[in-house]
Design a protein around this motif. Structure first.
Motif, short mmCIF file in Angstrom:
data_model
loop_
_atom_site.label_atom_id
_atom_site.label_comp_id
_atom_site.label_asym_id
_atom_site.label_seq_id
_atom_site.Cartn_x
_atom_site.Cartn_y
_atom_site.Cartn_z
N ARG A 25 -16.33 -1.88 -49.56
CA ARG A 25 -15.15 -2.61 -49.10
C ARG A 25 -15.31 -4.10 -49.42
NH1 ARG A 25 -14.51 -5.67 -44.97
NH2 ARG A 25 -16.30 -4.90 -43.78
N ARG A 26 -16.47 -4.66 -49.08
CA ARG A 26 -16.71 -6.08 -49.34
C ARG A 26 -16.74 -6.37 -50.83
NH1 ARG A 26 -21.70 -6.77 -47.40
NH2 ARG A 26 -21.85 -4.74 -46.46
N GLU A 27 -17.29 -5.45 -51.63
CA GLU A 27 -17.30 -5.61 -53.09
C GLU A 27 -15.89 -5.79 -53.63
OE1 GLU A 27 -18.94 -2.30 -55.30
OE2 GLU A 27 -20.94 -3.14 -55.09
N GLN A 28 -14.96 -5.05 -53.03
CA GLN A 28 -13.56 -5.10 -53.48
C GLN A 28 -12.76 -6.18 -52.76
OE1 GLN A 28 -11.72 -1.20 -53.73
NE2 GLN A 28 -13.70 -0.27 -54.20
N LYS A 29 -13.45 -6.98 -51.96
CA LYS A 29 -12.84 -8.08 -51.22
C LYS A 29 -11.71 -7.60 -50.30
CE LYS A 29 -14.16 -11.60 -54.61
NZ LYS A 29 -15.50 -11.16 -54.62
N LEU A 30 -11.95 -6.46 -49.67
CA LEU A 30 -11.00 -5.92 -48.70
C LEU A 30 -11.50 -6.22 -47.29
CD1 LEU A 30 -10.41 -2.37 -50.23
CD2 LEU A 30 -8.83 -4.31 -50.30
N THR A 31 -10.56 -6.46 -46.39
CA THR A 31 -10.93 -6.58 -44.99
C THR A 31 -10.93 -5.18 -44.37
OG1 THR A 31 -8.64 -6.78 -44.23
CG2 THR A 31 -9.80 -8.84 -44.82
N GLN A 32 -11.47 -5.08 -43.17
CA GLN A 32 -11.41 -3.79 -42.47
C GLN A 32 -9.95 -3.40 -42.24
OE1 GLN A 32 -13.86 -4.30 -38.96
NE2 GLN A 32 -15.68 -3.59 -40.05
N GLU A 33 -9.11 -4.38 -41.99
CA GLU A 33 -7.68 -4.13 -41.79
C GLU A 33 -7.05 -3.56 -43.06
OE1 GLU A 33 -9.24 -6.99 -40.95
OE2 GLU A 33 -9.05 -6.95 -38.76
N ASP A 34 -7.43 -4.14 -44.21
CA ASP A 34 -6.91 -3.65 -45.50
C ASP A 34 -7.32 -2.19 -45.70
OD1 ASP A 34 -5.90 -6.20 -46.15
OD2 ASP A 34 -7.74 -6.76 -47.22
N LEU A 35 -8.60 -1.90 -45.47
CA LEU A 35 -9.09 -0.54 -45.67
C LEU A 35 -8.41 0.43 -44.71
CD1 LEU A 35 -10.90 1.45 -47.12
CD2 LEU A 35 -12.76 0.80 -45.55
N ALA A 36 -8.23 0.00 -43.49
CA ALA A 36 -7.56 0.87 -42.50
C ALA A 36 -6.14 1.19 -42.96
CB ALA A 36 -7.54 0.18 -41.14
#
Length: 119
Positions: free
Chosen positions: A13-24
């Protein structure tokens, strides 16, 4: 053997610069679920939820599991490689019992002895 899927998911997730909110949002799961999965060793996750997370991260479930397994193997091998022999631990423990100045003198004397033994 337990693996930490949450750590692998967090890394990706961090590699793709996504937040936990984005992933959710991308995986149709709750932020609380993603957060708990990433921060705890609780790996109680259904294959459907893991598939959803994998799709959101543009990867596959087997790829996440395999990388988490590989990471576990790397950590285990590092522990074995870094393990100190018992006799060295005993020497270090005895040195810790001495006053600092005395321990330093003992270490210097020991180093001299080791150098002489290698000549």
């Amino acid at each position: 053997m337990s693996i930490n899927l949450g750590a692998e998911i967090s890394r990706r997730r961090r590699e793709q610069k996504l937040t936990q909110e984005d992933l959710a949002e991308l995986s149709d799961l709750s932020v609380n679920f993603i957060s708990r999965l990433e921060r705890t060793k609780d790996q109680n996750i259904s294959i459907q939820k893991l598939d959803s997370i994998a799709r959101a991260l543009n990867t596959t479930t087997p790829d996440i599991v395999n990388n988490a397994y590989r990471e576990k193997q790397v950590r285990n091998s590092e522990v074995v490689q870094d393990s100190t022999p018992v006799f060295i631990k005993k020497v270090a423990n005895e040195l810790r019992k001495l006053p600092k100045e005395r321990a330093e003198k003992m270490c210097k004397a020991f180093i001299i002895l080791l150098k002489e033994a290698n000549e």
